[in-house]
Design a protein around this motif. Structure first.
Motif, short mmCIF file in Angstrom:
data_model
loop_
_atom_site.label_atom_id
_atom_site.label_comp_id
_atom_site.label_asym_id
_atom_site.label_seq_id
_atom_site.Cartn_x
_atom_site.Cartn_y
_atom_site.Cartn_z
N GLU A 52 -1.56 -0.28 -6.58
CA GLU A 52 -0.42 -1.08 -6.08
C GLU A 52 -0.88 -2.46 -5.87
OE1 GLU A 52 2.44 0.44 -5.98
OE2 GLU A 52 1.49 2.52 -5.85
N VAL A 87 -7.83 5.09 4.96
CA VAL A 87 -6.38 5.38 5.32
C VAL A 87 -6.02 6.09 6.44
CG1 VAL A 87 -4.70 6.52 4.31
CG2 VAL A 87 -6.21 6.04 2.50
N CYS A 114 -7.06 -0.13 -6.97
CA CYS A 114 -6.00 -0.07 -6.34
C CYS A 114 -4.59 0.06 -7.15
CB CYS A 114 -5.63 -1.18 -4.96
SG CYS A 114 -4.23 -0.76 -4.40
N CYS A 146 0.82 -1.19 -0.01
CA CYS A 146 -0.06 0.11 0.02
C CYS A 146 0.87 1.14 -0.26
CB CYS A 146 -0.96 0.00 1.25
SG CYS A 146 -2.01 1.50 1.43
N GLN A 147 0.42 2.27 -1.12
CA GLN A 147 1.10 3.42 -0.94
C GLN A 147 0.25 4.69 -0.65
OE1 GLN A 147 4.70 3.94 -1.55
NE2 GLN A 147 4.60 1.81 -1.26
N GLY A 148 -0.81 4.44 -0.01
CA GLY A 148 -1.81 5.47 0.42
C GLY A 148 -2.82 6.25 -0.44
N HIS A 149 -2.79 5.52 -1.76
CA HIS A 149 -3.55 6.01 -2.63
C HIS A 149 -5.15 6.44 -2.48
CE1 HIS A 149 -0.21 5.89 -5.91
NE2 HIS A 149 -0.15 4.72 -5.19
N GLY A 150 -5.52 5.76 -1.42
CA GLY A 150 -6.70 6.22 -0.98
C GLY A 150 -8.04 5.79 -2.05
N ARG A 151 -7.83 5.13 -3.06
CA ARG A 151 -8.88 4.61 -3.90
C ARG A 151 -10.08 3.90 -3.34
NH1 ARG A 151 -6.01 4.41 -9.74
NH2 ARG A 151 -4.87 6.42 -9.59
N CYS A 152 -9.29 3.03 -2.62
CA CYS A 152 -10.20 2.04 -1.61
C CYS A 152 -11.19 2.80 -0.88
CB CYS A 152 -9.50 0.97 -0.74
SG CYS A 152 -8.18 1.84 0.15
N ALA A 199 -2.69 -4.05 -3.86
CA ALA A 199 -2.52 -4.39 -2.52
C ALA A 199 -3.59 -4.79 -1.49
CB ALA A 199 -2.08 -2.76 -1.71
N ILE A 200 -4.82 -5.00 -2.60
CA ILE A 200 -5.92 -5.57 -1.90
C ILE A 200 -6.18 -6.88 -2.30
CG2 ILE A 200 -8.38 -5.21 -1.72
CD1 ILE A 200 -7.99 -2.15 -2.08
N GLY A 220 -3.45 2.35 4.22
CA GLY A 220 -4.89 1.70 4.16
C GLY A 220 -4.86 0.66 5.11
FE1 F3S Z 1 -3.53 1.71 -0.30
FE2 F3S Z 1 -4.49 0.85 -2.49
FE3 F3S Z 1 -6.06 1.77 -0.87
S1 F3S Z 1 -2.51 1.61 -2.24
S2 F3S Z 1 -4.76 2.97 0.44
S3 F3S Z 1 -4.94 -0.07 -0.68
S4 F3S Z 1 -6.19 2.08 -2.99
#
Ligand code: F3S
Length: 63
Positions: free
Chosen positions: A56, A26, A54, A10-16, A58-59, A32
């Motif tokens: 990355e 986040v 996401c 996770c890079q904190g993009h916040g789309r989730c 990451a989910i 996240g």
């Molecule tokens: Fe992280 Fe992906 Fe959400 S990078 S904040 S899990 S959209």
């Protein structure tokens, strides 16, 4: 269905959080976090969309 976030990816993009705020947030450190790891049937599409969006990857979701 269960959902998790790989905090190392996770890079904190916040789309989730934008797509499924009942399931993701986040945190203050910009990472996240999963709010509810057991996904209701009615929410599956939203959680799957969050996974898809996401950047990355990451989910993770699974039964
Ligand atoms: Fe992280 Fe992906 Fe959400 S990078 S904040 S899990 S959209």
């Amino acid at each position: 269905m269960r959902v998790s976030i790989d905090v190392d990816r996770c890079q904190g993009h916040g789309r989730c959080e934008l797509i499924a705020p009942d399931y993701f947030v986040v945190d203050d450190a910009g990472v996240g976090q999963v709010l509810r790891d057991e996904v209701a049937d009615a929410d599956r599409a939203d959680v799957e969309e969050a996974r898809f969006c996401c950047p990355e990857q990451a989910i993770a979701v699974g039964d």
